[in-house]
Motif scaffolding. Structure first.
Motif, PDB file in Angstrom:
ATOM      1  N   ILE A 202      -2.295  -6.566   3.538  1.00  0.00           N
ATOM      2  CA  ILE A 202      -3.471  -5.748   3.854  1.00  0.00           C
ATOM      3  C   ILE A 202      -3.296  -4.335   3.283  1.00  0.00           C
ATOM      4  O   ILE A 202      -2.185  -3.914   2.989  1.00  0.00           O
ATOM      5  CB  ILE A 202      -3.736  -5.673   5.377  1.00  0.00           C
ATOM      6  N   ARG A 203      -4.454  -3.642   3.183  1.00  0.00           N
ATOM      7  CA  ARG A 203      -4.423  -2.256   2.717  1.00  0.00           C
ATOM      8  C   ARG A 203      -4.222  -1.336   3.922  1.00  0.00           C
ATOM      9  O   ARG A 203      -4.133  -1.804   5.056  1.00  0.00           O
ATOM     10  CB  ARG A 203      -5.751  -1.922   2.024  1.00  0.00           C
ATOM     11  N   LYS A 204      -4.245  -0.041   3.635  1.00  0.00           N
ATOM     12  CA  LYS A 204      -4.038   0.933   4.733  1.00  0.00           C
ATOM     13  C   LYS A 204      -5.129   0.819   5.803  1.00  0.00           C
ATOM     14  O   LYS A 204      -4.909   1.117   6.968  1.00  0.00           O
ATOM     15  CB  LYS A 204      -4.067   2.350   4.162  1.00  0.00           C
ATOM     16  N   ASP A 205      -6.335   0.381   5.382  1.00  0.00           N
ATOM     17  CA  ASP A 205      -7.426   0.274   6.353  1.00  0.00           C
ATOM     18  C   ASP A 205      -7.422  -1.076   7.067  1.00  0.00           C
ATOM     19  O   ASP A 205      -8.378  -1.422   7.753  1.00  0.00           O
ATOM     20  CB  ASP A 205      -8.787   0.495   5.670  1.00  0.00           C
ATOM     21  N   TYR A 206      -6.355  -1.856   6.921  1.00  0.00           N
ATOM     22  CA  TYR A 206      -6.129  -3.156   7.579  1.00  0.00           C
ATOM     23  C   TYR A 206      -6.953  -4.293   6.992  1.00  0.00           C
ATOM     24  O   TYR A 206      -6.928  -5.415   7.488  1.00  0.00           O
ATOM     25  CB  TYR A 206      -6.367  -3.090   9.106  1.00  0.00           C
ATOM     26  N   GLY A 207      -7.722  -4.021   5.935  1.00  0.00           N
ATOM     27  CA  GLY A 207      -8.485  -5.087   5.275  1.00  0.00           C
ATOM     28  C   GLY A 207      -7.632  -5.757   4.210  1.00  0.00           C
ATOM     29  O   GLY A 207      -6.693  -5.161   3.645  1.00  0.00           O
ATOM     30  N   MET A 208      -7.963  -7.015   3.900  1.00  0.00           N
ATOM     31  CA  MET A 208      -7.216  -7.774   2.884  1.00  0.00           C
ATOM     32  C   MET A 208      -7.230  -7.034   1.547  1.00  0.00           C
ATOM     33  O   MET A 208      -8.252  -6.465   1.158  1.00  0.00           O
ATOM     34  CB  MET A 208      -7.890  -9.150   2.716  1.00  0.00           C
ATOM     35  N   ASP A 209      -6.085  -7.087   0.850  1.00  0.00           N
ATOM     36  CA  ASP A 209      -5.983  -6.416  -0.450  1.00  0.00           C
ATOM     37  C   ASP A 209      -6.425  -7.403  -1.548  1.00  0.00           C
ATOM     38  O   ASP A 209      -5.701  -8.372  -1.839  1.00  0.00           O
ATOM     39  CB  ASP A 209      -4.525  -5.990  -0.662  1.00  0.00           C
ATOM     40  N   PRO A 210      -7.594  -7.187  -2.175  1.00  0.00           N
ATOM     41  CA  PRO A 210      -8.109  -8.173  -3.135  1.00  0.00           C
ATOM     42  C   PRO A 210      -7.214  -8.319  -4.359  1.00  0.00           C
ATOM     43  O   PRO A 210      -7.110  -9.424  -4.916  1.00  0.00           O
ATOM     44  CB  PRO A 210      -9.479  -7.610  -3.539  1.00  0.00           C
ATOM     45  N   ALA A 211      -6.541  -7.226  -4.774  1.00  0.00           N
ATOM     46  CA  ALA A 211      -5.660  -7.325  -5.938  1.00  0.00           C
ATOM     47  C   ALA A 211      -4.460  -8.219  -5.608  1.00  0.00           C
ATOM     48  O   ALA A 211      -4.047  -9.072  -6.412  1.00  0.00           O
ATOM     49  CB  ALA A 211      -5.191  -5.939  -6.363  1.00  0.00           C
ATOM     50  N   ALA A 212      -3.923  -8.036  -4.399  1.00  0.00           N
ATOM     51  CA  ALA A 212      -2.792  -8.887  -3.979  1.00  0.00           C
ATOM     52  C   ALA A 212      -3.243 -10.341  -3.881  1.00  0.00           C
ATOM     53  O   ALA A 212      -2.501 -11.266  -4.239  1.00  0.00           O
ATOM     54  CB  ALA A 212      -2.263  -8.404  -2.629  1.00  0.00           C
ATOM     55  N   LEU A 213      -4.475 -10.547  -3.412  1.00  0.00           N
ATOM     56  CA  LEU A 213      -5.024 -11.908  -3.311  1.00  0.00           C
ATOM     57  C   LEU A 213      -5.046 -12.576  -4.678  1.00  0.00           C
ATOM     58  O   LEU A 213      -4.583 -13.713  -4.849  1.00  0.00           O
ATOM     59  CB  LEU A 213      -6.446 -11.840  -2.729  1.00  0.00           C
TER      60      LEU A 213
END
Ligand code: PLP
Length: 463
Positions: A202-213
């Protein structure tokens, strides 16, 4: 009890229910009982002879209400709300009296057709584009299981239904660790296996990181695995995490993956246009679930499952043995083919009553108050010298902790819940215990929030 006594006892039950609701605010939210207390009050074996309803009802009053956690209590701030608006309760009484089994159009024409219309009312209410159809499932868990089964079958070109998973390539499903455990359960039950649920950072805002996905999907393809789908969350259970739906959808569409959004709790807030930025892009997903039985006010259970292409769900979970054929009407909607269970309750009636009795404006006003009061409570907690905010308000949820550490936080929580004036629950966030405060009960008032703040501060200072 004779059938002729139904009128008397149904009326008595309605009276009892009204008194119960009127008196709730004076009761502790969580009962002061120990495990085993209720079982000890029940006979070990069933009666051989019929008993009088007077005696049964008296035992109900003596044993049950005092041993219940009161979900309709105005100071219930635990888990997520499970609001049962009075109008939806009335609808449930009516549905109970008809006691229909709504598996086929023929077994329940009004229920089936009302369900189709209510799904479309709900679609419009939460601002999804035209083109979605759907059904009312019993739970978000079931809807997510259905979506994961579709992911599996679509990836296997529908071979899994006949051949099972043996010899199949390794399927991969992607979700962040903020999604509800129902996703883990679905992966396990679908035969895909927990190890193939890829937890996307996840990113700092707790949402999934699309680049990592995207990187994880590439790596899986390179390893010979078969990516099958992505589950996103709008309002994760622990702290209300919001995945960046539009960005994740860009990856999903480029990769040709089936997508499901779990908005079980936060979906209700999407009736307010100002909160829809939280799920920008939702109208591109294949499958979306939200629970009108949580924040919206439809009595449990009532789960809206929106689908872009119902045919793939029907192909996955639908079966039509000879004894379920409705002769000459095979093209009609038979909702058992859209869900895991065959039998189904008449769920649409309470949605119809709910939406008519309060109107979207009435429902929006409640949700807007809850969000405003959540900020009010979080601000007050932030000002307390021995408390700190762990995660900021996400709609009607925030989390906080005692500065004295996990032991102090959990000790404070247990003392608050034993006191009974309010009820809160905990989570583990980034390895740290935190108390969740979830504001959303229909009868909560600003005074209840003030009282909750006072109780929290009182116990924080005692630790
Ligand atoms: N998803 C989320 C985000 C939830 O918060 C919950 C329950 O609280 C669920 C799914 C499971 O809901 P249900 O009880 O309808 O299966």
């Amino acid at each position: 009890m004779e059938k002729s006594d139904y009128r008397k006892w149904a009326a008595r039950a309605a009276d009892w229910g009204a008194d119960y609701l009127d008196g709730l605010a004076d009761q502790p939210v969580r009962p002061a009982i120990a495990p085993g207390d209720v079982a000890a009050m029940l006979p070990e074996s069933p009666p051989e002879a019929p008993e009088e309803m007077e005696a049964i009802f008296a035992d109900f009053e003596r044993i049950v209400p005092g041993a219940m956690t009161h979900w309709q209590h105005p100071r219930f701030f635990a888990y997520f709300p499970a609001n049962a608006s009075p109008a939806s309760m009335v609808a449930e009484h009516l549905a109970t009296s008809m006691a229909a089994q709504c598996m086929l159009w023929e077994t329940s024409p009004a229920a089936t057709e009302m369900e189709q219309v209510m799904i479309d009312w709900l679609r419009q209410a939460v601002g999804l584009p035209e083109g979605y159809r759907g059904t009312l499932q019993d739970s978000a868990t079931t809807a997510t299981l259905c979506a994961v089964l579709v992911m599996r079958e679509r990836a296997l070109d529908w071979a899994g239904l006949q051949d099972g998973m043996s010899g199949a390539p390794r399927l991969r499903i992607y979700a962040s660790a903020q999604t509800h455990s129902s996703v883990d359960k679905a992966i396990r039950l679908s035969g895909i296996g927990q190890n193939n649920l890829v937890k996307v950072p996840i990113r700092k805002d707790y949402g999934m990181d699309p680049a990592a996905l995207k990187d994880l999907i590439d790596a899986d393809r390179a390893a010979g695995h078969l990516p099958a789908g992505i589950v996103m969350c709008t309002g994760g259970t622990s702290i209300g995490a919001m995945d960046p739906i539009a960005e994740v959808m860009d990856v999903a569409e480029a990769e040709g993956l089936y997508t499901h959004i779990d908005a079980a709790w936060a979906g209700a807030a999407m009736i307010c246009p100002e909160y829809r930025h939280y799920w920008d892009g939702a109208g591109r997903a294949d499958s979306i679930v939200f629970n009108p039985h949580k924040w919206l006010g439809a009595q449990f259970e009532c789960t809206a499952h929106f689908l872009k292409d119902p045919a793939s769900l029907i192909r996955t979970v639908g079966l039509r043995p000879e004894y379920l054929r409705t002769l000459g009407e095979d093209e009609i909607v038979n909702f058992n083919e859209w869900s895991v269970s065959l039998g189904r309750r008449f769920r649409a009636l309470k949605v119809w009553f709910l939406m008519r009795a309060y109107g979207l404006e009435g429902l929006r006003a409640r949700i807007r108050d809850h969000v405003a009061w959540t900020h009010m409570a979080a601000d007050a907690v932030a000002e307390d010298p021995v408390l700190e905010i762990v995660t900021p308000p996400m709609l009607g949820l925030f989390s906080f902790a005692h500065t004295g550490g996990d032991h102090a936080t959990l000790g404070m929580l247990e003392a608050i819940n034993r006191d009974g004036r309010i009820y809160l629950t905990q989570t583990l966030h980034q390895g740290r215990s935190a108390i969740r405060m979830s504001v959303g009960q229909f009868d909560t008032t600003e005074e209840d929030i003030s009282l909750a703040i006072a109780v929290i501060r009182e116990f924080a200072s005692k630790i």
